[in-house]
Design a protein around this motif. Structure first.
Motif, PDB file in Angstrom:
ATOM      1  N   PRO A 199     -19.844  -6.995 -26.530  1.00 57.65           N
ATOM      2  CA  PRO A 199     -21.021  -7.832 -26.775  1.00 57.65           C
ATOM      3  C   PRO A 199     -21.082  -8.416 -28.181  1.00 57.65           C
ATOM      4  CG  PRO A 199     -21.625  -5.510 -26.689  1.00 57.65           C
ATOM      5  CD  PRO A 199     -20.211  -5.597 -26.231  1.00 57.65           C
ATOM      6  N   ASP A 200     -20.390  -7.808 -29.138  1.00 57.63           N
ATOM      7  CA  ASP A 200     -20.438  -8.303 -30.513  1.00 57.63           C
ATOM      8  C   ASP A 200     -19.254  -9.199 -30.874  1.00 57.63           C
ATOM      9  OD1 ASP A 200     -22.809  -6.889 -30.987  1.00 57.63           O
ATOM     10  OD2 ASP A 200     -21.698  -5.062 -31.455  1.00 57.63           O
ATOM     11  N   THR A 201     -18.389  -9.492 -29.908  1.00 57.74           N
ATOM     12  CA  THR A 201     -17.238 -10.364 -30.129  1.00 57.74           C
ATOM     13  C   THR A 201     -17.219 -11.421 -29.041  1.00 57.74           C
ATOM     14  OG1 THR A 201     -15.898  -8.642 -31.190  1.00 57.74           O
ATOM     15  CG2 THR A 201     -14.718 -10.490 -30.206  1.00 57.74           C
ATOM     16  N   THR A 202     -17.146 -12.687 -29.415  1.00 56.38           N
ATOM     17  CA  THR A 202     -17.006 -13.738 -28.419  1.00 56.38           C
ATOM     18  C   THR A 202     -15.523 -13.917 -28.099  1.00 56.38           C
ATOM     19  OG1 THR A 202     -16.836 -15.568 -30.015  1.00 56.38           O
ATOM     20  CG2 THR A 202     -19.042 -14.896 -29.334  1.00 56.38           C
ATOM     21  N   SER A 203     -15.244 -14.348 -26.883  1.00 53.30           N
ATOM     22  CA  SER A 203     -13.859 -14.461 -26.422  1.00 53.30           C
ATOM     23  C   SER A 203     -13.728 -15.670 -25.511  1.00 53.30           C
ATOM     24  CB  SER A 203     -13.459 -13.177 -25.680  1.00 53.30           C
ATOM     25  OG  SER A 203     -12.115 -13.227 -25.257  1.00 53.30           O
ATOM     26  N   HIS A 204     -12.781 -16.555 -25.845  1.00 52.81           N
ATOM     27  CA  HIS A 204     -12.583 -17.790 -25.095  1.00 52.81           C
ATOM     28  C   HIS A 204     -11.099 -18.056 -24.883  1.00 52.81           C
ATOM     29  CE1 HIS A 204     -16.780 -19.166 -25.568  1.00 52.81           C
ATOM     30  NE2 HIS A 204     -16.705 -18.695 -26.800  1.00 52.81           N
ATOM     31  N   ALA A 205     -10.790 -18.849 -23.864  1.00 49.97           N
ATOM     32  CA  ALA A 205      -9.441 -19.365 -23.638  1.00 49.97           C
ATOM     33  C   ALA A 205      -9.479 -20.881 -23.737  1.00 49.97           C
ATOM     34  CB  ALA A 205      -8.915 -18.933 -22.270  1.00 49.97           C
ATOM     35  N   VAL A 206      -8.369 -21.461 -24.191  1.00 50.32           N
ATOM     36  CA  VAL A 206      -8.298 -22.906 -24.412  1.00 50.32           C
ATOM     37  C   VAL A 206      -7.047 -23.482 -23.759  1.00 50.32           C
ATOM     38  CG1 VAL A 206      -8.120 -24.752 -26.127  1.00 50.32           C
ATOM     39  CG2 VAL A 206      -9.499 -22.720 -26.613  1.00 50.32           C
ATOM     40  N   ASP A 207      -7.239 -24.530 -22.988  1.00 49.21           N
ATOM     41  CA  ASP A 207      -6.127 -25.374 -22.537  1.00 49.21           C
ATOM     42  C   ASP A 207      -6.028 -26.536 -23.518  1.00 49.21           C
ATOM     43  OD1 ASP A 207      -4.401 -27.189 -21.357  1.00 49.21           O
ATOM     44  OD2 ASP A 207      -5.852 -27.793 -19.804  1.00 49.21           O
ATOM     45  N   PRO A 208      -4.989 -26.566 -24.372  1.00 52.51           N
ATOM     46  CA  PRO A 208      -4.898 -27.631 -25.362  1.00 52.51           C
ATOM     47  C   PRO A 208      -4.377 -28.947 -24.810  1.00 52.51           C
ATOM     48  CG  PRO A 208      -3.007 -26.197 -25.562  1.00 52.51           C
ATOM     49  CD  PRO A 208      -3.898 -25.595 -24.498  1.00 52.51           C
ATOM     50  N   GLY A 209      -3.960 -28.942 -23.548  1.00 51.30           N
ATOM     51  CA  GLY A 209      -3.330 -30.122 -22.986  1.00 51.30           C
ATOM     52  C   GLY A 209      -1.817 -30.091 -23.198  1.00 51.30           C
ATOM     53  N   TRP A 210      -1.166 -31.076 -22.604  1.00 51.13           N
ATOM     54  CA  TRP A 210       0.291 -31.216 -22.762  1.00 51.13           C
ATOM     55  C   TRP A 210       0.513 -32.123 -23.965  1.00 51.13           C
ATOM     56  CZ3 TRP A 210       3.940 -34.153 -18.870  1.00 51.13           C
ATOM     57  CH2 TRP A 210       5.265 -34.015 -19.292  1.00 51.13           C
ATOM     58  N   VAL A 211       0.770 -31.507 -25.097  1.00 49.81           N
ATOM     59  CA  VAL A 211       0.799 -32.239 -26.356  1.00 49.81           C
ATOM     60  C   VAL A 211       2.217 -32.306 -26.930  1.00 49.81           C
ATOM     61  CG1 VAL A 211      -1.597 -31.773 -26.931  1.00 49.81           C
ATOM     62  CG2 VAL A 211       0.154 -30.132 -27.598  1.00 49.81           C
ATOM     63  N   PRO A 212       2.490 -33.319 -27.758  1.00 47.67           N
ATOM     64  CA  PRO A 212       3.852 -33.528 -28.281  1.00 47.67           C
ATOM     65  C   PRO A 212       4.203 -32.606 -29.442  1.00 47.67           C
ATOM     66  CG  PRO A 212       2.413 -35.277 -29.047  1.00 47.67           C
ATOM     67  CD  PRO A 212       1.599 -34.444 -28.093  1.00 47.67           C
ATOM     68  N   THR A 213       4.318 -31.315 -29.145  1.00 52.93           N
ATOM     69  CA  THR A 213       4.819 -30.333 -30.096  1.00 52.93           C
ATOM     70  C   THR A 213       6.274 -30.036 -29.763  1.00 52.93           C
ATOM     71  OG1 THR A 213       4.137 -28.509 -28.670  1.00 52.93           O
ATOM     72  CG2 THR A 213       2.536 -29.292 -30.289  1.00 52.93           C
ATOM     73  N   ARG A 214       6.870 -29.122 -30.501  1.00 50.98           N
ATOM     74  CA  ARG A 214       8.248 -28.736 -30.215  1.00 50.98           C
ATOM     75  C   ARG A 214       8.357 -28.181 -28.801  1.00 50.98           C
ATOM     76  NH1 ARG A 214      11.007 -24.224 -33.936  1.00 50.98           N
ATOM     77  NH2 ARG A 214       9.366 -23.011 -32.907  1.00 50.98           N
ATOM     78  N   MET A 215       7.362 -27.402 -28.371  1.00 53.60           N
ATOM     79  CA  MET A 215       7.390 -26.846 -27.023  1.00 53.60           C
ATOM     80  C   MET A 215       7.045 -27.895 -25.975  1.00 53.60           C
ATOM     81  SD  MET A 215       5.734 -23.293 -25.612  1.00 53.60           S
ATOM     82  CE  MET A 215       4.013 -23.719 -25.771  1.00 53.60           C
ATOM     83  N   GLY A 216       6.069 -28.765 -26.277  1.00 54.73           N
ATOM     84  CA  GLY A 216       5.645 -29.752 -25.304  1.00 54.73           C
ATOM     85  C   GLY A 216       6.596 -30.921 -25.148  1.00 54.73           C
ATOM     86  N   GLY A 217       7.370 -31.200 -26.199  1.00 57.17           N
ATOM     87  CA  GLY A 217       8.298 -32.317 -26.150  1.00 57.17           C
ATOM     88  C   GLY A 217       7.678 -33.614 -26.633  1.00 57.17           C
ATOM     89  N   SER A 218       8.512 -34.499 -27.127  1.00 60.05           N
ATOM     90  CA  SER A 218       8.020 -35.737 -27.739  1.00 60.05           C
ATOM     91  C   SER A 218       7.367 -36.684 -26.743  1.00 60.05           C
ATOM     92  CB  SER A 218       9.173 -36.459 -28.450  1.00 60.05           C
ATOM     93  OG  SER A 218      10.209 -36.770 -27.524  1.00 60.05           O
ATOM     94  N   ALA A 219       7.659 -36.534 -25.450  1.00 59.86           N
ATOM     95  CA  ALA A 219       7.102 -37.438 -24.442  1.00 59.86           C
ATOM     96  C   ALA A 219       5.778 -36.950 -23.884  1.00 59.86           C
ATOM     97  CB  ALA A 219       8.097 -37.620 -23.301  1.00 59.86           C
ATOM     98  N   ALA A 220       5.273 -35.820 -24.362  1.00 60.62           N
ATOM     99  CA  ALA A 220       4.014 -35.293 -23.838  1.00 60.62           C
ATOM    100  C   ALA A 220       2.890 -36.305 -24.040  1.00 60.62           C
ATOM    101  CB  ALA A 220       3.677 -33.981 -24.536  1.00 60.62           C
TER     102      ALA A 220
END
Length: 236
Positions: free
Chosen positions: A153-174
């Protein structure tokens, strides 16, 4: 100003989030796999750094030990992730679980998920046998975030979908926006008026419905038990 830890802060979304938060005046502790990957190591931008390979259980334990030396964080952004086997399970779900269990409980927890979590499996034998897919691990970390929301109850907790973004993992065509890819994390880490206050699954500051398993308390319990068996570390 807040004291915030960002894992996987060497590049991509983690680095972008850390830079924005530091530029806003917050005290940032950044995590990197090795000392040479600490971003801007020769500047005073960061309050500190923690070093360790999150694909290794003992190294992850040590990252928690290093982080606890800074005291209790106001927020922890579990950003580190990979699509490369065999590190997928250790980095994407085991490390966030271990750090969540071993760190002094922060004010806010933010876990990086993915829209691909909706294709994940509830077969936890895949966790024990290390045969899980990227989608599986993202379903499980989304479930971990919801389990925390139910338990603390004293800690908030969330998950995030950042989208398919052009990072090293996502690739330049994201196709998605790299800036919007990290701003939900920084907002969740610092804004006083997030609604819902805990238990959200977010994409670009809007809540969405996650895979139904993530909200299933029985599946949350089974996942936590499986992670405890794998690591020898209990969450509560």
């Amino acid at each position: 100003m807040a004291l915030i830890l960002v894992t996987g802060a060497s590049t991509g979304l983690g680095l972008a989030a850390a830079i924005e938060l530091a530029d806003d005046g917050h005290d940032l502790v950044v995590h990197a796999r090795t000392p040479d990957r600490v971003p801007g190591a020769d500047t005073a931008r960061w309050a500190g750094a923690v070093i360790g390979d999150l694909s290794d259980l003992e190294a992850t334990r040590d990252v928690a030990r290093q982080a606890n030396e800074f005291g209790r964080f106001d927020a922890v952004i579990h950003n580190a992730g990979t699509m490369r086997s065999p590190a997928t399970v250790p980095v994407n779900i085991v490390a966030p679980y271990v750090l969540t269990a071993l760190l002094h409980k922060p004010g806010r927890l933010i876990y990086l998920s993915s829209s691909m979590h909706r294709g994940g499996s509830v077969d936890l034998d895949r966790l024990a046998s290390a045969t899980a897919t990227y989608s599986d691990t993202k379903l499980w970390v989304t479930t971990l975030s919801r389990a925390g929301a139910h338990r603390w109850p004293d800690t908030t907790s969330h998950a995030v979908d950042p989208g398919w973004v052009p990072t090293r993992m996502g690739g330049s065509a994201a196709p998605d926006d790299l800036v919007e890819g990290h701003r939900t994390q920084t907002w969740l880490a610092t804004d006083p008026d997030v609604r819902p206050a805990t238990g959200g699954y977010w994409h670009h500051r809007r809540t969405q419905s996650p895979h139904s398993a993530a909200t299933d308390v029985d599946f949350q319990t089974r996942l936590l038990a499986a992670l405890a068996r794998r690591t020898g570390i209990h969450l509560d």
